[in-house]
Write a protein that holds these residues in place. Structure first.
Motif, short mmCIF file in Angstrom:
data_model
loop_
_atom_site.label_atom_id
_atom_site.label_comp_id
_atom_site.label_asym_id
_atom_site.label_seq_id
_atom_site.Cartn_x
_atom_site.Cartn_y
_atom_site.Cartn_z
N TYR A 236 -30.77 -1.27 32.82
CA TYR A 236 -30.15 -0.07 32.27
C TYR A 236 -28.70 0.02 32.74
CZ TYR A 236 -30.50 2.11 36.88
OH TYR A 236 -30.37 2.39 38.21
N VAL A 237 -27.92 0.83 32.05
CA VAL A 237 -26.57 1.20 32.46
C VAL A 237 -26.43 2.70 32.30
CG1 VAL A 237 -25.53 -1.01 31.85
CG2 VAL A 237 -25.63 0.81 30.15
N VAL A 238 -25.50 3.29 33.06
CA VAL A 238 -25.18 4.71 32.92
C VAL A 238 -23.78 4.82 32.35
CG1 VAL A 238 -24.79 6.89 34.12
CG2 VAL A 238 -26.70 5.40 34.81
N LEU A 239 -23.67 5.48 31.21
CA LEU A 239 -22.40 5.62 30.50
C LEU A 239 -21.66 6.87 30.99
CD1 LEU A 239 -21.58 3.56 28.27
CD2 LEU A 239 -24.02 3.64 28.68
N HIS A 240 -20.46 6.68 31.52
CA HIS A 240 -19.60 7.78 31.94
C HIS A 240 -18.36 7.89 31.04
CE1 HIS A 240 -21.60 8.56 35.87
NE2 HIS A 240 -21.89 7.27 35.80
N PHE A 247 -21.65 12.65 22.12
CA PHE A 247 -22.51 12.40 23.26
C PHE A 247 -22.04 13.23 24.45
CE2 PHE A 247 -22.63 8.69 20.55
CZ PHE A 247 -23.98 8.39 20.48
N ASP A 248 -22.96 13.47 25.38
CA ASP A 248 -22.65 14.23 26.59
C ASP A 248 -22.84 13.35 27.81
OD1 ASP A 248 -22.12 16.72 25.30
OD2 ASP A 248 -24.27 17.01 25.03
N PRO A 249 -21.80 12.61 28.23
CA PRO A 249 -21.95 11.75 29.40
C PRO A 249 -22.04 12.60 30.67
CG PRO A 249 -19.66 11.77 28.66
CD PRO A 249 -20.46 12.54 27.64
N PRO A 250 -22.63 12.04 31.73
CA PRO A 250 -23.22 10.70 31.80
C PRO A 250 -24.64 10.68 31.23
CG PRO A 250 -23.34 11.76 33.93
CD PRO A 250 -22.60 12.71 33.04
N TYR A 251 -25.04 9.52 30.69
CA TYR A 251 -26.40 9.36 30.17
C TYR A 251 -26.80 7.90 30.35
CZ TYR A 251 -23.70 7.87 26.08
OH TYR A 251 -22.80 7.26 25.24
N ALA A 252 -28.11 7.68 30.38
CA ALA A 252 -28.64 6.34 30.66
C ALA A 252 -29.04 5.65 29.37
CB ALA A 252 -29.85 6.43 31.59
N VAL A 253 -28.64 4.39 29.25
CA VAL A 253 -29.05 3.52 28.14
C VAL A 253 -29.83 2.37 28.74
CG1 VAL A 253 -28.29 2.02 26.27
CG2 VAL A 253 -27.06 4.16 26.73
N GLY A 254 -31.06 2.18 28.26
CA GLY A 254 -31.93 1.18 28.85
C GLY A 254 -32.19 0.00 27.93
N LEU A 255 -32.46 -1.14 28.56
CA LEU A 255 -33.03 -2.28 27.85
C LEU A 255 -34.53 -2.20 28.09
CD1 LEU A 255 -32.67 -4.90 26.23
CD2 LEU A 255 -32.39 -6.10 28.41
N ILE A 256 -35.28 -1.86 27.06
CA ILE A 256 -36.70 -1.55 27.19
C ILE A 256 -37.54 -2.77 26.84
CG2 ILE A 256 -38.55 0.02 26.52
CD1 ILE A 256 -36.12 1.33 27.95
N GLU A 257 -38.43 -3.15 27.76
CA GLU A 257 -39.39 -4.23 27.52
C GLU A 257 -40.63 -3.60 26.89
OE1 GLU A 257 -40.62 -8.22 27.84
OE2 GLU A 257 -39.08 -7.62 29.28
N LEU A 258 -40.85 -3.89 25.60
CA LEU A 258 -42.01 -3.33 24.91
C LEU A 258 -43.26 -4.14 25.21
CD1 LEU A 258 -40.45 -2.49 21.42
CD2 LEU A 258 -40.83 -0.95 23.36
N ALA A 259 -44.40 -3.48 25.07
CA ALA A 259 -45.68 -4.15 25.33
C ALA A 259 -45.90 -5.34 24.41
CB ALA A 259 -46.83 -3.15 25.19
N GLU A 260 -45.24 -5.33 23.26
CA GLU A 260 -45.42 -6.40 22.28
C GLU A 260 -44.59 -7.65 22.62
OE1 GLU A 260 -47.01 -2.81 20.91
OE2 GLU A 260 -44.96 -3.20 21.56
N GLY A 261 -43.77 -7.60 23.68
CA GLY A 261 -43.06 -8.78 24.11
C GLY A 261 -41.63 -8.91 23.64
N VAL A 262 -41.06 -7.85 23.09
CA VAL A 262 -39.65 -7.86 22.71
C VAL A 262 -38.92 -6.78 23.50
CG1 VAL A 262 -40.12 -8.73 20.39
CG2 VAL A 262 -40.00 -6.26 20.78
N ARG A 263 -37.61 -6.85 23.48
CA ARG A 263 -36.80 -5.85 24.17
C ARG A 263 -35.86 -5.19 23.18
NH1 ARG A 263 -35.06 -10.02 29.04
NH2 ARG A 263 -37.16 -10.22 29.96
#
Length: 303
Positions: A236-240, A247-263
């Motif tokens: 993840y990263v936090v956008l400032h 958008f209302d910074p700061p907020y978190a953007v994640g790289l999500i690992e899905l159960a199906e095997g993709v991100r």
């Protein structure tokens, strides 16, 4: 805070200046003597383990000064009414909002358990009219002189901005995703609250984002599988910065690992941005941004 001073034609400012030097409180008395339990609570809350604040020769943390002089919800009997008159004038002129901007404290000697504080407060300064990002108004500074047994022990200056809020621009719309023939099916699924993942029908490899061919075997043949919505934060990263109107910074953007095997990249919601951690379990939900746009986001389900 960026401030622009405006002096021309400031009739209200001239009236407010007449309050400078007027007492706001006379012979005020602290509601509690300086005491060890309040010192202990303060130090525990701040994690301050300085040994000077414990034991038979303990002193109070200097920055606790205001704790001994605050009047609470019922106020102090020593108030003169001048400060209330000043604020009422500002309210009548449309300066109905207030924000504390800063304070200054000067310590002449330490306070010790058993000390009973007394104080006088004066309206020390009222600025000319100022324009800030919050709005246009006036900075008001009060000075409190604190004593114990008639001996000066500290001075506390407190400054507020009393202002008329600046009109807010309408909130900008969130940027539209680029939809083309390769990913139109994904966004159609999102509109139906379904997260569709491409799957190669030749080798069975899932893929995201959507592509015209399999990046494992090169086959152009594919179908889709609907994601369960379960996943974990892989990174993840936090956008400032830079700020963007939608958008209302700061907020978190994640790289999500899905159960199906993709991100996939998406916002992480449900906790403060500074609580997001790698490995957190998340669950898919769909966030409606406006009448035209819905996006997938991931809500934290444990910590």
């Amino acid at each position: 805070m960026a401030v622009r001073e405006e002096q021309a034609g400031d009739e209200l400012g001239a009236r407010l200046k007449e309050f400078e030097g007027r007492p706001a409180a006379v012979a005020g008395v602290g509601k509690d003597p300086v005491n060890a339990p309040m010192i202990r609570h303060w130090c525990e809350a701040l994690g301050d383990t300085n040994p000077a604040y414990t034991g038979p020769d303990a002193i109070a943390p200097p920055t606790m000064l205001q704790a001994w002089t605050m009047g609470g919800l019922t106020g102090h009997q020593g108030r003169t009414g001048a400060y209330g008159e000043l604020l009422a004038l500002l309210d009548a002129a449309g300066c109905t909002a207030v924000v504390a901007t800063d304070c200054e404290q000067e310590y002449l000697r330490p306070l010790r358990p058993g000390d009973e504080v007394a104080f006088d407060t004066v309206i020390e300064e009222v600025s000319g009219r100022k324009t800030t990002k919050l709005g246009t108004g006036y900075f008001v500074t009060t000075r409190m002189d604190v004593r114990v047994d008639g001996e000066p022990v500290a001075t506390h200056r407190f400054r507020i901005l009393k202002y008329a809020p600046a009109p807010r621009a309408p909130r900008a719309r969130r940027p539209r995703p680029v939809v083309n023939r390769d990913n139109a099916g994904f966004w159609q699924g999102v509109a139906e609250h379904r997260l569709l993942i491409q799957r190669c029908t030749a080798c069975g490899t899932p893929r995201h984002p959507w592509l015209p061919g399999c990046n494992a075997c090169g086959s152009p043949a594919w179908d889709t599988v609907e994601a369960s919505g379960e996943g974990t934060v892989h990174s993840y990263v936090v956008l400032h910065h830079p700020p963007f109107p939608a958008f209302d910074p700061p907020y978190a953007v994640g790289l999500i690992e899905l159960a199906e095997g993709v991100r996939m990249v998406s916002n992480v919601v449900g906790v403060s941005y500074d609580e997001v951690r790698i490995g957190l379990r998340v669950r898919l939900e769909f966030q409606r941004c406006d009448e035209e746009l819905t996006v997938p986001v991931f809500r934290v389900v444990d910590r």
